[in-house]
Motif scaffolding. Structure first.
Motif, short mmCIF file in Angstrom:
data_model
loop_
_atom_site.label_atom_id
_atom_site.label_comp_id
_atom_site.label_asym_id
_atom_site.label_seq_id
_atom_site.Cartn_x
_atom_site.Cartn_y
_atom_site.Cartn_z
N ARG A 63 0.80 -1.32 0.08
CA ARG A 63 0.02 -0.03 0.03
C ARG A 63 0.88 1.30 -0.04
O ARG A 63 0.41 2.20 -0.60
N MET A 66 1.58 1.66 -3.46
CA MET A 66 0.32 2.19 -4.37
C MET A 66 0.36 3.65 -4.00
O MET A 66 -0.34 4.33 -4.82
N TYR A 71 -0.96 2.31 -9.77
CA TYR A 71 -1.28 0.72 -9.65
C TYR A 71 -2.71 0.59 -10.17
O TYR A 71 -3.53 1.30 -10.73
N PRO A 258 -2.86 -7.76 -9.47
CA PRO A 258 -2.37 -6.46 -8.93
C PRO A 258 -1.25 -6.18 -9.99
O PRO A 258 -0.43 -6.93 -10.38
N ILE A 260 1.51 -2.77 -9.91
CA ILE A 260 1.95 -1.87 -8.89
C ILE A 260 3.08 -1.19 -9.57
O ILE A 260 4.21 -1.93 -9.78
N TYR A 262 6.31 1.89 -8.83
CA TYR A 262 6.77 2.55 -7.40
C TYR A 262 8.26 3.00 -7.94
O TYR A 262 9.07 2.09 -8.26
N ALA A 271 -4.74 5.06 -8.34
CA ALA A 271 -5.45 4.01 -9.44
C ALA A 271 -5.43 4.16 -10.79
O ALA A 271 -5.65 5.70 -11.23
#
Length: 310
Positions: A63, A66, A71, A258, A260, A262, A271
């Motif tokens: 998270r 995210m 993500y 998922p 993601i 980063y 999102a």
């Protein structure tokens, strides 16, 4: 008769035009060449990690990624929603129709690959790095032995099949810190094992998901401690989800995964609006590293993560 000085002027003008054209061509070529957006990419793949797991599992590290990055929990696997076919698609930039790996445990293509590269398989992201960044290091650390059939072993600097996810990440981090590779692919075997043995959407399954999150936290901590996070992009995804004790079907619980992104040059978009298919992962890695993608790949970079809508 044209005076000789006038002829000389015409020749000079002609030469000037030629040099201008050549110069503009060189400039255009430089402009067309992709620029790298980060020095290092870490692709983390967690087997059997369905997107639905975020509804119940405690995953603070994922998270964090995210929140600070971008993500999708509506990214999709290719069909069938099984392991080898999807791991192949993720790093080969194309679906099974082209790379030919079509089953859960494919070791060789059941359907002849449309293209055979220098590594004697359908070309992966590792072959692009090998050809376009010949000095760059790259490696794969994986817990499920089936991954070992899906990449060019003669083109990587690390080929490690760990006996556990913990050993797999430890070896990957040692490689990362010491070799500073362009690409490190880390494959975790959980929570797929819990899903098959006990069942998806069970307390034991979510416990395995949370263990994966802790390993992701170890990756983040290692990067931060070694001052590498500022030059790194982490991509986290999966091959499929599951229903009951199985997968391979067409339900969203099995197909939605998922995805993601980063790290460096990744915008805090939250999102994504973009539709993401697992083979887009390879194309996105190529863009991050400034690589040109082959025409026969079908994946496209998810440009929205860089702040672009297209």
């Amino acid at each position: 008769m044209v005076p000789s000085n006038l002829k000389f002027e015409k020749i000079c003008w002609a030469l000037a035009i030629v040099f201008m054209v050549l110069g503009s061509c060189n400039t255009a070529e430089k402009e067309l060449k992709p620029e790298p957006l980060a020095k290092h990419v870490i692709l983390i793949g967690s087997d059997g990690f369905g997107a639905y797991a975020f509804d119940k599992a405690k995953v603070p590290n994922l998270r964090k990624m995210m929140k600070g990055g971008a993500y999708s929990l509506q990214a999709r696997s290719v069909l069938p929603s099984s392991s080898a076919v999807n791991w192949a698609s993720m790093i080969m930039g194309s679906g099974p129709e082209l790379h030919g790996y079509t089953e859960w445990g494919s070791k060789t293509p059941e359907l002849p690959s449309r293209i055979i590269g220098k590594g004697n398989i359908y070309p992966t992201i590792f072959s692009l790095i090998h050809e376009q960044l010949p000095e760059a290091k790259k490696g794969v650390s994986y817990s499920w032995g089936g991954i070992g059939y899906l990449f060019e072993k003669n083109m990587v600097d690390l080929d490690f099949n760990g006996k556990s996810d913990s050993l797999t990440v430890q070896r990957a981090m040692h490689f990362l810190v010491n070799e500073k590779p362009a690409l490190t692919f880390i494959h975790f075997d959980q929570p797929d094992g819990a899903g098959h043995n006990i069942g998806h959407d069970t307390p034991e399954y979510y416990e395995a998901v949370e263990e994966i999150d802790a390993l992701v936290g170890h990756v983040l901590k290692t990067l931060e401690e070694n001052k590498m996070m500022d030059d790194t992009v982490i991509l986290f995804s999966s091959d499929h989800g599951g229903v009951g004790k199985g997968h391979g079907g067409k339900t969203l619980a099995e197909v939605e995964i998922p995805w993601i992104a980063y790290g460096k040059n990744i915008k805090a978009k939250g999102a994504l609006k973009s539709s993401v298919v697992t083979y887009d992962t390879a194309a996105t890695i190529a863009k991050i590293l400034g690589l040109e993608t082959p025409e026969f790949w079908r994946g496209i970079p998810i440009n929205e993560i860089f702040g672009n809508e297209k």
